[in-house]
Design a protein around this motif. Sequence first.
Motif, PDB file in Angstrom:
ATOM      1  N   UNK A  39      -2.405 -13.864   4.950  1.00  8.91           N
ATOM      2  CA  UNK A  39      -2.526 -12.506   4.418  1.00  8.91           C
ATOM      3  C   UNK A  39      -1.262 -11.739   4.817  1.00  8.91           C
ATOM      4  N   UNK A  40      -0.549 -11.183   3.842  1.00  9.42           N
ATOM      5  CA  UNK A  40       0.690 -10.431   4.111  1.00  9.42           C
ATOM      6  C   UNK A  40       0.455  -8.997   3.660  1.00  9.42           C
ATOM      7  N   UNK A  41       0.399  -8.091   4.652  1.00 13.91           N
ATOM      8  CA  UNK A  41       0.007  -6.714   4.354  1.00 13.91           C
ATOM      9  C   UNK A  41       1.143  -5.741   4.661  1.00 13.91           C
ATOM     10  N   UNK A  42       1.513  -4.918   3.709  1.00 17.00           N
ATOM     11  CA  UNK A  42       2.417  -3.798   3.974  1.00 17.00           C
ATOM     12  C   UNK A  42       1.595  -2.619   4.478  1.00 17.00           C
ATOM     13  N   UNK A  43       1.979  -2.093   5.650  1.00 20.76           N
ATOM     14  CA  UNK A  43       1.146  -1.074   6.307  1.00 20.76           C
ATOM     15  C   UNK A  43       1.983   0.141   6.708  1.00 20.76           C
ATOM     16  N   UNK A  44       2.208   1.087   5.810  1.00 19.86           N
ATOM     17  CA  UNK A  44       2.901   2.312   6.212  1.00 19.86           C
ATOM     18  C   UNK A  44       2.033   3.102   7.195  1.00 19.86           C
ATOM     19  N   UNK A  45       2.661   3.758   8.166  1.00 21.22           N
ATOM     20  CA  UNK A  45       1.869   4.655   9.031  1.00 21.22           C
ATOM     21  C   UNK A  45       1.773   6.010   8.347  1.00 21.22           C
ATOM     22  N   UNK A  46       0.543   6.422   8.076  1.00 15.01           N
ATOM     23  CA  UNK A  46       0.297   7.761   7.522  1.00 15.01           C
ATOM     24  C   UNK A  46      -0.578   8.522   8.517  1.00 15.01           C
ATOM     25  N   UNK A  47      -0.025   9.591   9.088  1.00 14.76           N
ATOM     26  CA  UNK A  47      -0.796  10.432  10.015  1.00 14.76           C
ATOM     27  C   UNK A  47      -1.503   9.594  11.080  1.00 14.76           C
ATOM     28  N   UNK A  93       0.812  -1.222   0.000  1.00 19.86           N
ATOM     29  CA  UNK A  93       0.000   0.000   0.000  1.00 19.86           C
ATOM     30  C   UNK A  93       0.843   1.269   0.000  1.00 19.86           C
ATOM     31  N   UNK A  94       2.166   1.137   0.143  1.00 23.67           N
ATOM     32  CA  UNK A  94       2.982   2.348   0.214  1.00 23.67           C
ATOM     33  C   UNK A  94       2.873   3.148  -1.073  1.00 23.67           C
ATOM     34  N   UNK A  95       2.807   4.468  -0.932  1.00 22.89           N
ATOM     35  CA  UNK A  95       2.802   5.338  -2.117  1.00 22.89           C
ATOM     36  C   UNK A  95       4.178   5.365  -2.781  1.00 22.89           C
ATOM     37  N   UNK A  96       5.207   4.909  -2.063  1.00 22.10           N
ATOM     38  CA  UNK A  96       6.547   4.842  -2.678  1.00 22.10           C
ATOM     39  C   UNK A  96       6.642   3.561  -3.505  1.00 22.10           C
ATOM     40  N   UNK A  97       7.014   3.679  -4.770  1.00 29.88           N
ATOM     41  CA  UNK A  97       6.965   2.491  -5.619  1.00 29.88           C
ATOM     42  C   UNK A  97       8.084   1.474  -5.389  1.00 29.88           C
ATOM     43  N   UNK A  98       9.295   1.916  -5.072  1.00 33.27           N
ATOM     44  CA  UNK A  98      10.409   0.964  -4.981  1.00 33.27           C
ATOM     45  C   UNK A  98      10.574   0.393  -3.585  1.00 33.27           C
TER      46      UNK A  98
END
Length: 236
Positions: free
Chosen positions: A98-106, A10-15
């Motif tokens: 289920x393997x979820x990428x979860x960046x903390x945003x605000x 889900x990260x907005x950073x592509x790489x």
Amino acid sequence: MTVRLLHIDTSARPGRAGEHPHGSYTRRLSHAFITRWQATRPGDPVVYRDLAVTPPVPVQHAWIPSAFTPEAQRTPAQQATLAESDALVRELREADVLVLGVPMYNFGMPSTLKAWVDGIVRIGLTFGFDPGRPDPYMPLLVERPRRAVLLTSRGGHGFDAGGPLAAVNHADPALRDVLAFIGITDVHTIAVEHEEEGGEVLAASLAAALGAIDALVASTQAFAPAALSTREALAA
Ligand SMILES: Cc1cc2nc3c(=O)[nH]c(=O)nc-3n(C[C@H](O)[C@H](O)[C@H](O)COP(=O)(O)O)c2cc1C
């Protein structure tokens, strides 16, 4: 029998951090989990979704009556409105892990991931409602064991349980709550912290997270046979 993985970034950073300039730590962690998994179980299918590339449509007005209309009575327009949500639910139901990428945003999860959550929490599919019961809400993803792995990254630090900022962490704990609501209670979190500070503290946090991923892959592969035997029994 194969273990089915659902991998969501889900990260907005592509790489990926460490491989691409300004890459994402959660993409690095989720990629590490899947790569490690496939090293010992290369035949297991992995369904991949990148919510930053294809964000689910947020809940809109027409979605609500569509979801609350019994399936057999839905109009073609209502079926079309729910098509994406149906696909997200189907992917989740089919998954064992289920393997979820979860960046903390605000202090929370990215809005794309929240849109996914709003798509998978569906009356009659992932939770039931019976006003005659003391607790009217019933989780429906309980027919067999599933495990969720939340791989998170935060710019600051101290957000883990017991940490000074735990009370304002509305990212992975919120996901835990919503997954429990639909019946997935076997949830593990691994976090990178100090992303904004960088340097040695970040490097140490990343190294610890990658080590924890190796251990979690091993423990998840050990859990898999129980999940699979139940799936097999249900299919028979
Ligand atoms: C829009 C936005 C909001 C953020 N909000 C927070 C925050 O509330 N707390 C925090 O510790 N870090 C915050 N960060 C930093 C991210 O959590 C950090 O960069 C993390 O590594 C993001 O995951 P990624 O590397 O996979 O993209 C924010 C970053 C962005 C882009």
